[in-house]
Design an enzyme around this catalytic site. Sequence first.
Site, PDB file in Angstrom:
ATOM      1  N   GLY A 110      -0.893-106.382  31.800  1.00 51.09           N
ATOM      2  CA  GLY A 110      -2.119-107.098  32.144  1.00 51.09           C
ATOM      3  C   GLY A 110      -2.317-107.311  33.630  1.00 51.09           C
ATOM      4  O   GLY A 110      -3.450-107.305  34.124  1.00 51.09           O
ATOM      5  N   ASN A 111      -1.208-107.507  34.379  1.00 52.38           N
ATOM      6  CA  ASN A 111      -1.344-107.747  35.816  1.00 52.38           C
ATOM      7  C   ASN A 111      -1.857-106.515  36.548  1.00 52.38           C
ATOM      8  O   ASN A 111      -2.317-106.618  37.686  1.00 52.38           O
ATOM      9  CB  ASN A 111      -0.001-108.174  36.418  1.00 52.38           C
ATOM     10  N   LYS A 164      -0.337-111.060  17.888  1.00 54.11           N
ATOM     11  CA  LYS A 164      -0.711-110.439  19.156  1.00 54.11           C
ATOM     12  C   LYS A 164      -1.747-111.283  19.887  1.00 54.11           C
ATOM     13  O   LYS A 164      -2.853-111.495  19.401  1.00 54.11           O
ATOM     14  CB  LYS A 164      -1.281-109.040  18.909  1.00 54.11           C
ATOM     15  N   LYS A 207       0.512-102.321  23.177  1.00 53.49           N
ATOM     16  CA  LYS A 207       0.416-101.113  23.989  1.00 53.49           C
ATOM     17  C   LYS A 207       1.779-100.514  24.303  1.00 53.49           C
ATOM     18  O   LYS A 207       1.906 -99.309  24.530  1.00 53.49           O
ATOM     19  CB  LYS A 207      -0.379-101.372  25.270  1.00 53.49           C
ATOM     20  N   LYS A 265       8.456-104.956  24.953  1.00 51.83           N
ATOM     21  CA  LYS A 265       8.811-103.960  25.969  1.00 51.83           C
ATOM     22  C   LYS A 265      10.226-103.447  25.742  1.00 51.83           C
ATOM     23  O   LYS A 265      10.483-102.243  25.781  1.00 51.83           O
ATOM     24  CB  LYS A 265       8.657-104.562  27.367  1.00 51.83           C
TER      25      LYS A 265
END
Length: 315
Positions: free
Chosen positions: A14-15, A132, A216, A278
Site C-alpha cells: 500500500g505504501n 481482508k 495480493k 507476506k
Amino acid sequence: MNAGKTRIVVALGGNALQSSKDGATAEAQLAVVQKTCGYLVDLIRKGYEIVIVHGNGPQVGRILLASETAKDVVPAMPFDVCGAMSQGYIGYHIQQALKQKLKENNMDLPVATIVTQVAVDKGDTAFQNPSKPIGPFYSEEEAKKLAEEKGYTVKEDAGRGWRRVVPSPKPVDILEKDTIDSLLGRSIVITCGGGGIPVVKKADGTYEGVAAVIDKDFAAEALAEHVNADVLLILTEVEHVAINFGKPNQENLEKLTAAEARKYMAEGQFAPGSMLPKVEAAVKFVEAKPGKRAIISSLYHAVDAIEGNTGTEIC
C-alpha cells in the site's frame, strides 16, 4: 547474479500507491506512484525483467463506498466490478508514471496492464471468516457504527485502526495467464492487481465474480510460480521481517529457512493482514520452486535487497 536473465515478480504494498499523509485523491496517489516507479526503474536499469503486482485495499474500499453512497442516483456496483475498476485506474497510474521514469532514463519499453481474473474455490473457508481489510481506517466507535448500520464485518488492523474486512480466498488459477505469457519479455506487465478479480467457476464452465479480495501477496506467489520467476520480491514499508516486532527485543531477520518461518508463524510472530501473508507467500514460493528466491524488504531498498545487501530472504 546474471541480471540480464533474472525475472522478478514484484508485489507492491500500500505504501507504494498512496501516502496516508497526503490524502486519498487520485492526484495524491499519482504523485506517490511516480516515486515508486523511480525505484522500479532502478531494477530495470540493472537489467532485471520485472512483472508487477499491486494491492488495492484502500482504493477498492473507496470505490465501493462511493458507489454505495450514490445508490439513490445510480445503482451500486457489485464488489467484483469495483475490483476491476481499481485494477484499471491503479494500472493506468503505474503505466503513466513508469513510462515517464523510463523516458527520463532514455529507455523506451512498452508497459501493459492486464485486467486479470483469478479463480477461487467457492468452498474456500475464507467465505465464512472475512479477514481482508479494505477501505479507510476508522476509530473503534466509527467502525462499530458502520457494522451496525451497513452490516459490515469490521476488525482491528495490526494496531493501525479499524477497517472493514471481506473474505480473502486463496487463488486457484489465473485466467489471463496465456495473455501474460504472450507479453513476457516484450513488455513490462502489470497484472493480478489487487490480487486479481476473484471469480468462481459455474456448472457450465464459465466464471462469475464474487464479493471478496484475494491477498495480493498470494496472487503474486501464484503468478511467480506460473511464470517461473527467479525471485518473488515482496515490497513493503519495512526493510526486514522481524520477530518481537515493536518490542524492546525486536530482532530483524536477514535470512531464514521455510521451516524457521513456519515456526515463527506458529508462534504468532507475524500480524495477520500485515506481515503474515507476506511470509506465507514467500514460504509457499520457495517450497514450490526449490532454488528460487523469495525476498521481503522495503520499496526504497529494492535493488539492495535483490543484490543480497538488505531485506529478509526466505529459502
